[in-house]
Design a protein around this motif. Structure first.
Motif, PDB file in Angstrom:
ATOM      1  N   PRO A 119     -34.472  23.229  -5.591  1.00  0.00           N
ATOM      2  CA  PRO A 119     -35.035  22.017  -4.963  1.00  0.00           C
ATOM      3  C   PRO A 119     -34.797  22.024  -3.448  1.00  0.00           C
ATOM      4  N   ILE A 120     -35.861  21.788  -2.708  1.00  0.00           N
ATOM      5  CA  ILE A 120     -35.778  21.807  -1.244  1.00  0.00           C
ATOM      6  C   ILE A 120     -35.554  20.385  -0.744  1.00  0.00           C
ATOM      7  N   LYS A 121     -34.412  20.179  -0.121  1.00  0.00           N
ATOM      8  CA  LYS A 121     -34.057  18.842   0.365  1.00  0.00           C
ATOM      9  C   LYS A 121     -34.215  18.726   1.878  1.00  0.00           C
ATOM     10  N   TYR A 122     -34.155  19.872   2.562  1.00  0.00           N
ATOM     11  CA  TYR A 122     -34.204  19.832   4.022  1.00  0.00           C
ATOM     12  C   TYR A 122     -35.098  20.953   4.536  1.00  0.00           C
ATOM     13  N   VAL A 123     -35.594  20.772   5.744  1.00  0.00           N
ATOM     14  CA  VAL A 123     -36.333  21.809   6.460  1.00  0.00           C
ATOM     15  C   VAL A 123     -35.627  22.040   7.785  1.00  0.00           C
TER      16      VAL A 123
ATOM     17  N   ILE B 171     -44.473  20.940   2.648  1.00  0.00           N
ATOM     18  CA  ILE B 171     -44.047  21.655   1.446  1.00  0.00           C
ATOM     19  C   ILE B 171     -44.657  20.926   0.249  1.00  0.00           C
ATOM     20  N   CYS B 172     -45.438  21.640  -0.548  1.00  0.00           N
ATOM     21  CA  CYS B 172     -46.082  21.001  -1.691  1.00  0.00           C
ATOM     22  C   CYS B 172     -46.342  22.040  -2.778  1.00  0.00           C
ATOM     23  N   ASP B 173     -46.838  21.589  -3.912  1.00  0.00           N
ATOM     24  CA  ASP B 173     -47.127  22.503  -5.013  1.00  0.00           C
ATOM     25  C   ASP B 173     -48.622  22.596  -5.291  1.00  0.00           C
ATOM     26  N   GLU B 174     -49.460  22.239  -4.312  1.00  0.00           N
ATOM     27  CA  GLU B 174     -50.905  22.331  -4.457  1.00  0.00           C
ATOM     28  C   GLU B 174     -51.498  23.041  -3.241  1.00  0.00           C
TER      29      GLU B 174
END
Length: 248
Positions: A181-185, A203-206
């Motif tokens: 899980p990405i919490k920060y950039v 950041i997305c999954d589409e």
């Protein structure tokens, strides 16, 4: 880690580093980033089948698989080091024509012949100069040592290659593509001159949604405006450099 890295005139790299079980793995390909000093969108797409695509300004720049382009897992296939080329393997693409026959009298053709255009000089004296002989010239009928013509080898099997076998050390991971899980950039910036701008991190999954976002941003930023902003920034930078030079 994903993004451009420009250092001096030599390094113009696009980093793609993946993390797996606590270890980082850089991509094995040599990828170059954009260097025209204009704004660009970099997109990295990772799919459930472990395939990936890299887009620059919504155009695919590169693609491949996590299995081959990172040293995360051992390779599925390895060369069979015990394999040997079969004794009857013929890898000669061309061979001498076995039906070719040397023409009769071929070996008797001289390499040089007397020059038919030569004439004995008027002042030639056989008593003093000996018997006159015309000089030699290359024989146009001489073709060199006879060699049979070459033909396609009917038994040619191609260049033999070491076969690949299943790697006994390979163990697949169906969740290879899964990221934590990405919490920060985080944006890492190290520069010796100003001018770098970072924005619109998504950041997305589409993937299709990401492409749509890029199109919308491009629609609101005409290329001419970007160039004009760059030229204005360059003028300001040069003016500052000239001012610093005068002060020193």
């Amino acid at each position: 880690m994903f993004g451009p890295d420009i250092c001096g005139t030599q390094k113009k790299q696009l980093h793609v580093i993946l993390s797996y079980q606590g270890q980082n793995y850089p991509i094995k390909k040599e990828l170059e980033c954009e260097t025209d000093k204009l704004m660009h969108f970099y997109t990295f797409i990772l799919r459930p089948d472990a395939s990936y695509s890299i887009l620059v300004d919504n155009r695919e720049r590169d693609s491949g698989s996590m299995y081959t382009d990172w040293d995360i897992l051992p390779p599925r296939k390895i060369k069979d080091v015990k394999a040997k080329k079969p004794a009857d393997w013929d890898d000669r693409e061309y061979i001498d024509d076995p039906n070719a026959v040397k023409p009769e009298g071929y070996d008797s053709i001289p390499k040089e012949i007397p020059d038919p255009k030569a004439r004995e000089p008027d002042n030639w004296d056989e008593d003093e100069d000996g018997i006159w002989r015309p000089p030699k010239i290359p024989n146009p009928a001489y073709k060199g040592p006879w060699k049979p013509k070459r033909i396609k080898n009917p038994n040619y099997k191609g260049k033999w290659k070491i076969p690949y076998i299943d790697n006994p050390e390979f163990e697949d991971d169906p969740d290879l593509y899964v990221l934590k899980p990405i919490k920060y950039v985080g944006i890492e910036v190290w520069q010796v001159k100003a001018g770098s701008v970072f924005d619109n991190v998504l950041i997305c999954d589409e993937p299709e949604y990401a492409k749509k976002v890029v199109e919308e941003v491009f629609a609101n930023r005409e290329i001419s405006d970007r160039k004009r902003s760059f030229e204005e920034a360059e003028k300001l930078r040069k003016a500052r450099e000239e001012e610093v030079t005068r002060m020193t």
